[in-house]
Design a protein around this motif. Structure first.
Motif, mmCIF file in Angstrom:
data_model
loop_
_atom_site.group_PDB
_atom_site.id
_atom_site.type_symbol
_atom_site.label_atom_id
_atom_site.label_comp_id
_atom_site.label_asym_id
_atom_site.label_seq_id
_atom_site.Cartn_x
_atom_site.Cartn_y
_atom_site.Cartn_z
ATOM 1 N N ALA A 242 0.836 -1.200 0.000
ATOM 2 C CA ALA A 242 0.000 0.000 0.000
ATOM 3 C C ALA A 242 0.867 1.244 0.000
ATOM 4 O O ALA A 242 1.913 1.295 0.660
ATOM 5 N N ALA A 243 0.434 2.260 -0.711
ATOM 6 C CA ALA A 243 1.162 3.527 -0.802
ATOM 7 C C ALA A 243 0.757 4.498 0.303
ATOM 8 O O ALA A 243 1.020 5.689 0.214
ATOM 9 N N ALA A 244 0.122 4.002 1.353
ATOM 10 C CA ALA A 244 -0.345 4.863 2.447
ATOM 11 C C ALA A 244 0.824 5.592 3.096
ATOM 12 O O ALA A 244 1.905 5.031 3.259
ATOM 13 N N GLU B 257 1.757 -2.288 7.847
ATOM 14 C CA GLU B 257 2.490 -2.687 6.646
ATOM 15 C C GLU B 257 1.578 -3.628 5.877
ATOM 16 O O GLU B 257 0.610 -4.144 6.415
ATOM 17 N N SER B 258 1.888 -3.826 4.612
ATOM 18 C CA SER B 258 1.044 -4.691 3.788
ATOM 19 C C SER B 258 1.860 -5.297 2.664
ATOM 20 O O SER B 258 2.901 -4.765 2.293
ATOM 21 N N LEU C 31 6.716 -3.350 -4.086
ATOM 22 C CA LEU C 31 7.174 -3.699 -2.744
ATOM 23 C C LEU C 31 8.536 -3.088 -2.429
ATOM 24 O O LEU C 31 8.760 -2.588 -1.322
ATOM 25 N N GLU C 32 9.428 -3.086 -3.398
ATOM 26 C CA GLU C 32 10.790 -2.598 -3.175
ATOM 27 C C GLU C 32 10.832 -1.135 -2.729
ATOM 28 O O GLU C 32 11.776 -0.699 -2.089
ATOM 29 N N ARG D 200 9.120 -2.441 5.885
ATOM 30 C CA ARG D 200 7.904 -1.673 5.587
ATOM 31 C C ARG D 200 7.381 -0.979 6.840
ATOM 32 O O ARG D 200 6.888 0.145 6.776
ATOM 33 N N PHE D 201 7.514 -1.627 7.999
ATOM 34 C CA PHE D 201 7.143 -0.963 9.257
ATOM 35 C C PHE D 201 8.043 0.244 9.522
ATOM 36 O O PHE D 201 7.627 1.243 10.089
ATOM 37 N N ALA D 202 9.287 0.147 9.116
ATOM 38 C CA ALA D 202 10.259 1.221 9.362
ATOM 39 C C ALA D 202 10.129 2.375 8.365
ATOM 40 O O ALA D 202 10.681 3.443 8.592
#
Length: 173
Positions: free
Chosen positions: A12-14, A129-130, A149-150, A159-161
């Motif tokens: 996700a681009a959130a 994250e997703s 994803l990259e 992704r969490f970071a």
């Protein structure tokens, strides 16, 4: 309707906080159709109302069923303020439907026939994250867009970071 999947792995681009509302109903007594059916009809009507007025803040939604008795919607909102404004605005279907339901409840006409529930969450950036593999935009990605994803990190911990430019600047202060 068939939606072509996006090839490969995306996320996700959130950016920033994510506002999630889970809202639904449970049919407690199937035979009491005249009590639960109006509630079941109100759900898609409210979603249509919100889709016609994007300024209200609904970014996306997913309709789900947990059982033959329980139906719910996962909704993604721009902000908790816009969610609250929609829920309390007297010019919305939600306000009218809730007033009718409350009146019937006070009169003892719906008690026990249909259950209603909601849970709302504000998820801070860095706490979600997703990953989507060969999926069309879904859930959070449908609400906020999707990126390869990259761009956010191959692993969940990366992704969490991830921090948006705004959040990184805020944390640097």
């Amino acid at each position: 309707m068939f939606v072509k999947p996006t090839s490969g792995q995306t996320t996700a681009a959130a950016e920033g906080d994510v506002v999630v509302l889970l809202i639904g109903m449970r049919i407690n007594r199937f035979w009491a159709v005249h009590h639960w059916f109006p509630v079941a009809l109100a759900i898609p009507r409210m979603l249509r109302e919100l889709q016609k007025a994007p300024e209200r803040g609904l970014l996306g939604h997913v309709l789900l069923t947990a059982s033959p008795r329980t139906y719910y919607v996962v909704q993604y909102w721009e902000s908790k303020e816009k969610l609250y404004a929609y829920a309390t605005s007297p010019d919305t279907l939600h306000h009218r439907a809730w007033a009718i339901f409350n009146r019937k409840d006070r009169e003892g006409k719906v008690r026990g026939h249909v259950g209603l529930w909601h849970e709302a969450y504000v998820v801070p950036e860095g706490s979600y994250e997703s990953v989507y593999v060969d999926m069309p935009a879904f859930g959070l990605a449908a609400a906020h867009g999707q990126v390869p994803l990259e761009k956010r990190g191959r692993y969940a911990k990366d992704r969490f970071a991830y921090r948006s430019k705004a959040k990184a600047a805020e944390e640097a202060r």
